[in-house]
Design a protein around this motif. Sequence first.
Motif, PDB file in Angstrom:
ATOM      1  N   ARG A   1       0.817  -1.217   0.000  1.00  0.00           N
ATOM      2  CA  ARG A   1       0.000   0.000   0.000  1.00  0.00           C
ATOM      3  C   ARG A   1       0.847   1.261   0.000  1.00  0.00           C
ATOM      4  O   ARG A   1       0.543   2.241  -0.695  1.00  0.00           O
ATOM      5  N   ASP A   2       1.965   1.255   0.766  1.00  0.00           N
ATOM      6  CA  ASP A   2       2.744   2.472   0.971  1.00  0.00           C
ATOM      7  C   ASP A   2       4.059   2.514   0.204  1.00  0.00           C
ATOM      8  O   ASP A   2       4.775   3.513   0.268  1.00  0.00           O
TER       9      ASP A   2
ATOM     10  N   HIS B   1       2.812   7.286  -9.333  1.00  0.00           N
ATOM     11  CA  HIS B   1       2.569   6.225 -10.311  1.00  0.00           C
ATOM     12  C   HIS B   1       3.919   5.596 -10.661  1.00  0.00           C
ATOM     13  O   HIS B   1       4.818   6.262 -11.165  1.00  0.00           O
TER      14      HIS B   1
ATOM     15  N   GLY C   1      -2.829  13.080 -10.293  1.00  0.00           N
ATOM     16  CA  GLY C   1      -3.886  13.527  -9.403  1.00  0.00           C
ATOM     17  C   GLY C   1      -3.760  14.986  -9.006  1.00  0.00           C
ATOM     18  O   GLY C   1      -2.734  15.633  -9.237  1.00  0.00           O
TER      19      GLY C   1
ATOM     20  N   ARG D   1      -2.859  13.383  -4.403  1.00  0.00           N
ATOM     21  CA  ARG D   1      -1.718  12.981  -5.226  1.00  0.00           C
ATOM     22  C   ARG D   1      -1.401  11.501  -5.051  1.00  0.00           C
ATOM     23  O   ARG D   1      -1.531  10.942  -3.966  1.00  0.00           O
ATOM     24  N   LYS D   2      -0.927  10.893  -6.133  1.00  0.00           N
ATOM     25  CA  LYS D   2      -0.449   9.519  -6.102  1.00  0.00           C
ATOM     26  C   LYS D   2       0.862   9.431  -6.869  1.00  0.00           C
ATOM     27  O   LYS D   2       1.062  10.140  -7.863  1.00  0.00           O
TER      28      LYS D   2
ATOM     29  N   PHE E   1       0.480   2.155  -7.681  1.00  0.00           N
ATOM     30  CA  PHE E   1       0.180   3.527  -7.249  1.00  0.00           C
ATOM     31  C   PHE E   1       0.335   3.604  -5.736  1.00  0.00           C
ATOM     32  O   PHE E   1      -0.137   2.727  -5.010  1.00  0.00           O
ATOM     33  N   VAL E   2       1.001   4.655  -5.268  1.00  0.00           N
ATOM     34  CA  VAL E   2       1.179   4.889  -3.838  1.00  0.00           C
ATOM     35  C   VAL E   2       0.615   6.266  -3.501  1.00  0.00           C
ATOM     36  O   VAL E   2       0.947   7.257  -4.174  1.00  0.00           O
ATOM     37  N   ASP E   3      -0.219   6.339  -2.487  1.00  0.00           N
ATOM     38  CA  ASP E   3      -0.778   7.624  -2.064  1.00  0.00           C
ATOM     39  C   ASP E   3       0.320   8.531  -1.525  1.00  0.00           C
ATOM     40  O   ASP E   3       1.195   8.082  -0.763  1.00  0.00           O
TER      41      ASP E   3
END
Length: 424
Positions: free
Chosen positions: A249-250, A289, A281, A286-287, A318-320
Motif C-alpha cells: 500500500r505504501d 505512479h 492527481g 496525489r499519487k 500507485f502509492v498515495d
Amino acid sequence: MLILHFSDIHFRKSEISTAQDPNFHLRSEMVHDVVRQSKLLGAPDAIIISGDIAFAGDQDEFEFATEWLRKLCAACGCSMQSVFVVPGNHDVVRELADQDLVQLIHGQIKRAKDPTAEIAKYLSNPAVSRLLYQSLDNFNQFAFQFLCDLLPPERTRATRDLPLNDGSVLRLWGLNTAVISSGHDRAGELFIDRASLQITREAGVVNLVVAHHHLSWLRQGAELADHLNDVAPVQIFGHIHTNRIEMNRDFMRLTASAAHPDRREAGWEPGYNFVELSVVGEPEARKLHLKAHVRVWQTAPGGFQAKMDKGASVFEHFVDLEPWHPPQVTSAPVPPTKAPISGVGAATMLIEEGLAMNTIRDLGLRFYRLSFSKKLEIAGRLELLEDEDMGQPDHERFRRVFIRAHERGKLKDFAQAVAAAEQD
C-alpha cells in the motif's frame, strides 16, 4: 522521471578487457537492449547502481566501470552526471577489511548489546573510522566523480534531488550497508549506521532509498524495513541476485537481478531494470505512479526480454502521497540559495546565477578524470589545499579542494584550470 537501474555488475580484473571475459557478449547485449528500451521510454534521467560495481574493490575494476558507464551513457542519450552509486560487499578491498585489527572492531560491533550505538561510537573516532572505511577507498575514489563518495561520521550516506513532473522533488538516498563488510560476511550479520534511520518525510519530497544488501542480510533489517515503509515509497536493493518486486500500500520494493551473476549460480538470470515515476492527481489527492520494467536474459535464443507480471510486461503500482501545492511563482527576484550537493553532508555549494547544478557535476567529472599530479598542481596553484587535508584519503582531499574553490570565489578559475589541464 525515468531511472535505469543496475546491480551487482562485478567487473573482475582478471577478465575485463581480455579475450577470456565470459560476460563480454552478455554486457554487449545488455547495452543494445538499454538502447532499444531508451528509444521506447526515453533517455534515462538517472542511472542508479545498487552496489557491487567491482568484484574485488580493485582500482582497475573501477576504472573499467567508469569507461563502461561513459559508453553506456553516450549510447542511451544521458549524461555521466546522472549516475548515482552505493557500495556493496564486492566494492570492499577484503585484504584490508580482513586485517586482524579491523576484524577486532567488527567483532566488538557484532557482540555489542546495542550495535548501532557501537558503530556510532567508532565512526566518531577518526582513527577507528579510518580503519573501518579504508577498505572502501577505491570505491570512494570512483564515487567521487558522481559526488557519491562517503566519509564518516557525517557523510555516511549519499543524497541527490531530482525534479518530478508536478514540481515536487524525488530525493535519492544511498545507504552504506558495507560498513563492516569483509570476507566473513553472513546473512543477518551486517549493519547500517544511525544516519540510515534519519530519513524523514518532507512536504513536496518523495524519498527513494537505494542500498546494496537486502534487508535479510542486516541485523537491523526489521527496524530499517519499518522505518523505510513509513518514509520511502520506493526502495531498491541488490545483493541476492534474485529479482523480486513487492507492491505494498505504501511502497514498491524492488530487489534486483545481478547484471553479472556467477554462471554457476542456481537460477542464473542476469537482468536490469527501468523504473518510471510520475505524480498523478490533484494537489489534495496525489499519487505516485510507478512502472517497473524488469529486463531478464533468456537463452536459446539469447536476448533480454520483459519479466511478466501475470499477463503484463510491466509491474505497475500507485502509492498515495501527502497533499502538496507547488509554491506560488512571484515576479520578484529570487536570491541565490544554498543547495546540497550529493554526499557533501553539512557542506553546501552556492548555486549562483548561471551556474546550474549540472554544470557543477560536469566540472566534478572533468576534474576526476585528470591525473593525480594535475589535480594536485591545480589545488596548489589556486591555494586550495590546507595542512588538515594531508591525512585524508585522496578522494576526500580533492573533494575539499573542489568545495573550497567555490567557498573562496575561485570556481571560475578552477574551471579554467581544469580546461587547460585537459588540453595538455
